[in-house]
Design an enzyme around this catalytic site. Structure first.
Site, PDB file in Angstrom:
ATOM      1  N   LYS A  52       0.811  -1.226  -0.154  1.00 27.92           N
ATOM      2  CA  LYS A  52      -0.072   0.212   0.011  1.00 27.92           C
ATOM      3  C   LYS A  52       0.820   1.314  -0.015  1.00 27.92           C
ATOM      4  CE  LYS A  52      -3.801  -2.419   1.963  1.00 27.92           C
ATOM      5  NZ  LYS A  52      -4.460  -3.046   3.168  1.00 27.92           N
ATOM      6  N   GLN A  96      -4.943  -1.552   9.600  1.00 26.04           N
ATOM      7  CA  GLN A  96      -4.798  -2.835   8.800  1.00 26.04           C
ATOM      8  C   GLN A  96      -5.390  -3.960   9.716  1.00 26.04           C
ATOM      9  OE1 GLN A  96      -3.462  -3.631   5.436  1.00 26.04           O
ATOM     10  NE2 GLN A  96      -4.239  -5.700   5.810  1.00 26.04           N
ATOM     11  N   ASP A 119     -11.120   2.735   3.733  1.00 25.75           N
ATOM     12  CA  ASP A 119     -11.393   0.975   3.230  1.00 25.75           C
ATOM     13  C   ASP A 119     -12.758   0.773   3.078  1.00 25.75           C
ATOM     14  OD1 ASP A 119      -9.329  -0.464   3.113  1.00 25.75           O
ATOM     15  OD2 ASP A 119      -9.116  -0.714   5.403  1.00 25.75           O
TER      16      ASP A 119
END
Ligand code: NAP
Length: 292
Positions: A52, A96, A119
């Site tokens: 990422k 995460q 997200d």
């Protein structure tokens, strides 16, 4: 049969994003800034977060990586989320997953300001997605829609079977494939209790497999000419590989591919698109596209 090349498509999209970012910056605008919070040292999470950060560089974004040991308390992590919510320079951020067992993932997700939830996991974004309002759409289903769109695959009115009903893939995928403005398809969702899974698959024009069972979808379950999207990425031990494993999809690729009109490989299909869609969501955050 056409192989859907997620890697090449993702590279094209990242180049498009970078061009747009440079235009924004040249016009005096702000470079989008994505922050990622990583707790602990899980091998998979380390790889995802590293990729990422690399993707941010490729897109011309600013990125920040905030690391904690897995001894961090829930209260400390929630405090970090609060600080990121309040940091005016951070346009979007992710925590995460998975998190250590002593921390409630749901609590952390709900603590994130939905306007920075790139997200797309916050209930406000999930709810807005479900009723077709502008919002951050979670990266994996968004990437699949983008692949279908870029390969001009007709979905309207088609019969689509989604295998799996997880919150991050199966459920949003089914919602999006059903909606008029996205898939506009007739959607069936199958899961571990489905009794007619094989028959449903055999009748499908499009199958999206997201169950995490290597080689589950076999040739006798696929109608000739079907489109098959393989989300599965399971690590299978393989002593011949430098890392000691290989990634395996949910589709018996060698036997299913010859039947298909389009199919995604694993790796190189859905996977590269997922991070790329996080980048698109971050660009949208930087532009305040969905929320002020
Ligand atoms: P998950 O949360 O483990 O959910 C799996 C789903 O599959 C559940 O709904 C489960 O049914 C269903 N299922 C399991 N075994 C089944 C069987 N034998 N027959 C029918 N349904 C079955 O999985 P996930 O997080 O959605 O991930 C699925 C796969 O996609 C994994 O391999 C994951 O690594 C991969 N993935 C890839 C990406 C990417 O970017 N490429 C992103 C996310 C996930 P029940 O609900 O009945 O238990």
């Amino acid at each position: 049969m056409t192989l859907i090349d997620g890697k090449a498509t993702a590279a094209t999209i990242k180049a498009e994003i970078k061009a747009e970012v440079e235009q924004i910056v040249a016009a005096g605008g702000k470079r989008p800034h994505l922050a990622a919070v990583l707790v602990g040292h899980d091998g998979g999470s380390e790889t995802y977060v590293r990729n990422k950060v690399l993707a941010c560089e490729a897109c011309g974004f600013r990125s920040s990586l905030i690391r904690y040991e897995d001894t961090i308390t829930e209260a400390e992590l929630l405090d970090c989320v609060k600080q990121l919510n309040e940091d005016a320079d951070v346009d979007g951020f992710i925590v995460q997953l998975p998190l250590p067992k002593h921390i409630s993932e749901q609590k952390v997700i709900e603590a994130i300001d939905y306007r920075k939830d790139v997200d797309g996991f916050h209930p406000i974004n999930v709810g807005r997605m479900a009723i077709g309002l502008p919002c951050y759409i979670s990266a994996t289903p968004k990437g699949i829609l983008e692949l279908l769109r870029r390969y001009n695959i007709e979905t309207s009115g088609k019969k689509c079977v989604v295998l799996g009903r997880s919150n991050i893939v199966g459920k949003p995928m089914a919602q999006l494939m059903m909606q008029k403005q996205y898939g506009d398809a007739t959607v069936t969702v199958c899961h571990s209790r489905s009794q007619s899974l094989r028959e449903e698959c055999l009748a499908a024009d499009i199958i999206i497999a997201a169950i995490g069972r290597p080689g589950f979808l076999t040739a006798d379950m696929v109608k000739p000419g079907a489109v098959v999207i393989d989300v599965g990425t399971t690590r299978v031990p393989d002593a011949t590989r430098p890392k000691g494993f290989r990634l395996s999809g949910d589709v018996d690729f060698d036997n299913v591919a010859p039947l298909c009109s389009y199919i995604t490989p694993v790796p190189g299909g859905v996977g590269p698109m997922t991070i790329c869609m996080l980048m698109l969501n971050t660009l949208a955050a930087g532009k305040h596209e969905y929320y002020q």
